[in-house]
Design a protein around this motif. Sequence first.
Motif, PDB file in Angstrom:
ATOM      1  N   ARG A  27      96.809  37.163  20.618  1.00  0.00           N
ATOM      2  CA  ARG A  27      96.329  38.530  20.421  1.00  0.00           C
ATOM      3  C   ARG A  27      96.564  38.969  18.990  1.00  0.00           C
ATOM      4  N   ARG A  28      95.526  39.441  18.365  1.00  0.00           N
ATOM      5  CA  ARG A  28      95.625  39.872  16.973  1.00  0.00           C
ATOM      6  C   ARG A  28      96.142  41.296  16.913  1.00  0.00           C
ATOM      7  N   SER A  29      97.045  41.533  15.971  1.00  0.00           N
ATOM      8  CA  SER A  29      97.592  42.872  15.818  1.00  0.00           C
ATOM      9  C   SER A  29      96.474  43.854  15.484  1.00  0.00           C
ATOM     10  N   PRO A  30      96.509  45.041  16.094  1.00  0.00           N
ATOM     11  CA  PRO A  30      95.468  46.026  15.771  1.00  0.00           C
ATOM     12  C   PRO A  30      95.524  46.494  14.330  1.00  0.00           C
ATOM     13  N   TYR A  31      96.664  46.230  13.656  1.00  0.00           N
ATOM     14  CA  TYR A  31      96.802  46.654  12.269  1.00  0.00           C
ATOM     15  C   TYR A  31      96.656  45.490  11.291  1.00  0.00           C
ATOM     16  N   ALA A  32      96.174  44.362  11.768  1.00  0.00           N
ATOM     17  CA  ALA A  32      96.070  43.191  10.900  1.00  0.00           C
ATOM     18  C   ALA A  32      95.133  43.459   9.727  1.00  0.00           C
ATOM     19  N   ARG A  33      94.005  44.097  10.000  1.00  0.00           N
ATOM     20  CA  ARG A  33      93.061  44.393   8.922  1.00  0.00           C
ATOM     21  C   ARG A  33      93.652  45.376   7.926  1.00  0.00           C
ATOM     22  N   LEU A  34      94.327  46.392   8.434  1.00  0.00           N
ATOM     23  CA  LEU A  34      94.968  47.361   7.540  1.00  0.00           C
ATOM     24  C   LEU A  34      96.050  46.695   6.706  1.00  0.00           C
ATOM     25  N   ARG A  35      96.820  45.802   7.336  1.00  0.00           N
ATOM     26  CA  ARG A  35      97.880  45.115   6.594  1.00  0.00           C
ATOM     27  C   ARG A  35      97.307  44.247   5.498  1.00  0.00           C
ATOM     28  N   SER A  36      96.196  43.571   5.772  1.00  0.00           N
ATOM     29  CA  SER A  36      95.577  42.738   4.733  1.00  0.00           C
ATOM     30  C   SER A  36      95.089  43.583   3.567  1.00  0.00           C
ATOM     31  N   LEU A  37      94.603  44.798   3.845  1.00  0.00           N
ATOM     32  CA  LEU A  37      94.173  45.688   2.758  1.00  0.00           C
ATOM     33  C   LEU A  37      95.371  46.176   1.942  1.00  0.00           C
ATOM     34  N   VAL A  38      96.468  46.484   2.640  1.00  0.00           N
ATOM     35  CA  VAL A  38      97.656  46.969   1.935  1.00  0.00           C
ATOM     36  C   VAL A  38      98.237  45.884   1.041  1.00  0.00           C
ATOM     37  N   LEU A  39      98.202  44.629   1.501  1.00  0.00           N
ATOM     38  CA  LEU A  39      98.803  43.528   0.748  1.00  0.00           C
ATOM     39  C   LEU A  39      97.815  42.847  -0.190  1.00  0.00           C
ATOM     40  N   ALA A  40      96.638  43.415  -0.390  1.00  0.00           N
ATOM     41  CA  ALA A  40      95.655  42.806  -1.297  1.00  0.00           C
ATOM     42  C   ALA A  40      96.200  42.740  -2.710  1.00  0.00           C
ATOM     43  N   ASP A  41      95.685  41.816  -3.498  1.00  0.00           N
ATOM     44  CA  ASP A  41      96.144  41.644  -4.869  1.00  0.00           C
ATOM     45  C   ASP A  41      96.037  42.957  -5.642  1.00  0.00           C
ATOM     46  N   CYS A  56     104.000  67.006   0.948  1.00  0.00           N
ATOM     47  CA  CYS A  56     104.615  67.182   2.265  1.00  0.00           C
ATOM     48  C   CYS A  56     104.317  66.015   3.204  1.00  0.00           C
ATOM     49  N   ASP A  57     103.333  65.179   2.861  1.00  0.00           N
ATOM     50  CA  ASP A  57     103.001  64.014   3.683  1.00  0.00           C
ATOM     51  C   ASP A  57     103.657  62.734   3.183  1.00  0.00           C
ATOM     52  N   ALA A  58     104.454  62.830   2.112  1.00  0.00           N
ATOM     53  CA  ALA A  58     105.014  61.624   1.503  1.00  0.00           C
ATOM     54  C   ALA A  58     105.955  60.891   2.449  1.00  0.00           C
ATOM     55  N   ASP A  59     106.775  61.637   3.191  1.00  0.00           N
ATOM     56  CA  ASP A  59     107.748  60.989   4.075  1.00  0.00           C
ATOM     57  C   ASP A  59     107.049  60.233   5.202  1.00  0.00           C
ATOM     58  N   ALA A  60     106.080  60.869   5.847  1.00  0.00           N
ATOM     59  CA  ALA A  60     105.357  60.212   6.931  1.00  0.00           C
ATOM     60  C   ALA A  60     104.559  59.019   6.410  1.00  0.00           C
ATOM     61  N   ALA A  61     103.966  59.158   5.229  1.00  0.00           N
ATOM     62  CA  ALA A  61     103.207  58.050   4.655  1.00  0.00           C
ATOM     63  C   ALA A  61     104.116  56.873   4.321  1.00  0.00           C
ATOM     64  N   ALA A  62     105.319  57.160   3.833  1.00  0.00           N
ATOM     65  CA  ALA A  62     106.262  56.087   3.515  1.00  0.00           C
ATOM     66  C   ALA A  62     106.680  55.338   4.774  1.00  0.00           C
ATOM     67  N   ALA A  64     104.943  55.052   7.584  1.00  0.00           N
ATOM     68  CA  ALA A  64     103.797  54.272   8.057  1.00  0.00           C
ATOM     69  C   ALA A  64     103.574  53.041   7.188  1.00  0.00           C
ATOM     70  N   LEU A  65     103.774  53.182   5.888  1.00  0.00           N
ATOM     71  CA  LEU A  65     103.585  52.058   4.974  1.00  0.00           C
ATOM     72  C   LEU A  65     104.574  50.939   5.262  1.00  0.00           C
ATOM     73  N   LEU A  66     105.847  51.270   5.411  1.00  0.00           N
ATOM     74  CA  LEU A  66     106.858  50.255   5.682  1.00  0.00           C
ATOM     75  C   LEU A  66     106.647  49.601   7.040  1.00  0.00           C
ATOM     76  N   ALA A  67     106.212  50.380   8.033  1.00  0.00           N
ATOM     77  CA  ALA A  67     105.954  49.808   9.346  1.00  0.00           C
ATOM     78  C   ALA A  67     104.756  48.871   9.326  1.00  0.00           C
ATOM     79  N   THR A  68     103.789  49.143   8.465  1.00  0.00           N
ATOM     80  CA  THR A  68     102.580  48.316   8.402  1.00  0.00           C
ATOM     81  C   THR A  68     102.832  46.992   7.702  1.00  0.00           C
ATOM     82  N   ILE A  69     103.533  47.012   6.583  1.00  0.00           N
ATOM     83  CA  ILE A  69     103.695  45.784   5.794  1.00  0.00           C
ATOM     84  C   ILE A  69     104.783  44.884   6.358  1.00  0.00           C
ATOM     85  N   GLY A  70     105.780  45.443   7.042  1.00  0.00           N
ATOM     86  CA  GLY A  70     106.853  44.616   7.585  1.00  0.00           C
ATOM     87  C   GLY A  70     107.897  44.269   6.541  1.00  0.00           C
TER      88      GLY A  70
END
Length: 332
Positions: A27-41, A56-62, A64-70
């Motif tokens: 099963r492919r992670s539902p965030y696999a495509r998003l993770r590939s975009l985040v880790l692009a060169d 005010c969105d910086a904390d939530a964005a941070a 989400a970012l760490l959870a996405t990239i691993g």
Amino acid sequence: MAFPPPPVWRSAAAAAPSSPAVPPPPRRSPYARLRSLVLADGHPLVLALPAALDVCDADAAAKALLATIGPADAVRVLRALVRQECEIHAARPAEILRQQSVASRALGQHARGVGAAFLHTALGAVVDELLALPRPLDMDPAKLPPEDIDANTASIAGWLERCVGALTSEAALEALPAEVCEILGELRRHAEEAEYTPAGKAKLFGVYLILRLVSPAIVTPEAHGLCQTVSDSARTSLKLLAKLVQAAANGTLPREAEMAPLHETIREATPRIQVGARAPLARSALRPSLRRSLRCTVHMRAHAHVHPAYVCTCPRVHVPTAVAGLSHVRGE
């Protein structure tokens, strides 16, 4: 007359001989495509976040970012954010990582996630004894009589010296995780390229490690696994200690009039904590494999002479010339 029994109809699948079960595709992670975009060169998606998000969105964005990239790719992305943060504040380096940006929030959350061993080594005993005090450490003249303020001043000065000593001890610096040292290395490279003064380089230690990791752990030790609960009176002591440690790391003095008796203690603590900053900065100059195989003992002085190169006594091990401000580095 006897009739034959009616035929038994079976499907082709049932009639076919049994075969081993084929496992379903992974099963492919539902965030696999998003993770590939985040880790692009070049990490263009990550570097677009500061301009696209409100503060005010910086904390939530941070988060989400760490959870996405691993955890495996976190340092690579965080180093890109550090470089961008340094470019944004190139004209005003005192603001690097001090604003509530995606970079500062992500670095703080990541440091808290990997720095548990460092916090326990450096602050565990200090926090335990501070919580056991019968009365809080306070400097507010509206709450305390003059004789209590004088007694508290001497006690607070002693606690500041002890906390700075614990943070810069060899055991604490050895407990710094490799991920934190990699981020410190990125800050060190920027400081060298921008030709910071030694004091400016040391302040990067205070901005990242003290402001984003140590100070929150002192103020809220229960949220960092250092204790279970904190009383209101103990919180007063913790907030005051965190404020003084941060001032010593920044090389600044509190502006409140009641803090004036502590100015001399803060001035004496500043070179100690800033010299201690050079140890993790030096470790970050070493390759991760070398850090795992070689335990370095760093002896420092506040105004050490900068030699063109530093060579370990261990054969085939050379510490780059970027390790400046150290009296010597030797392998054990």
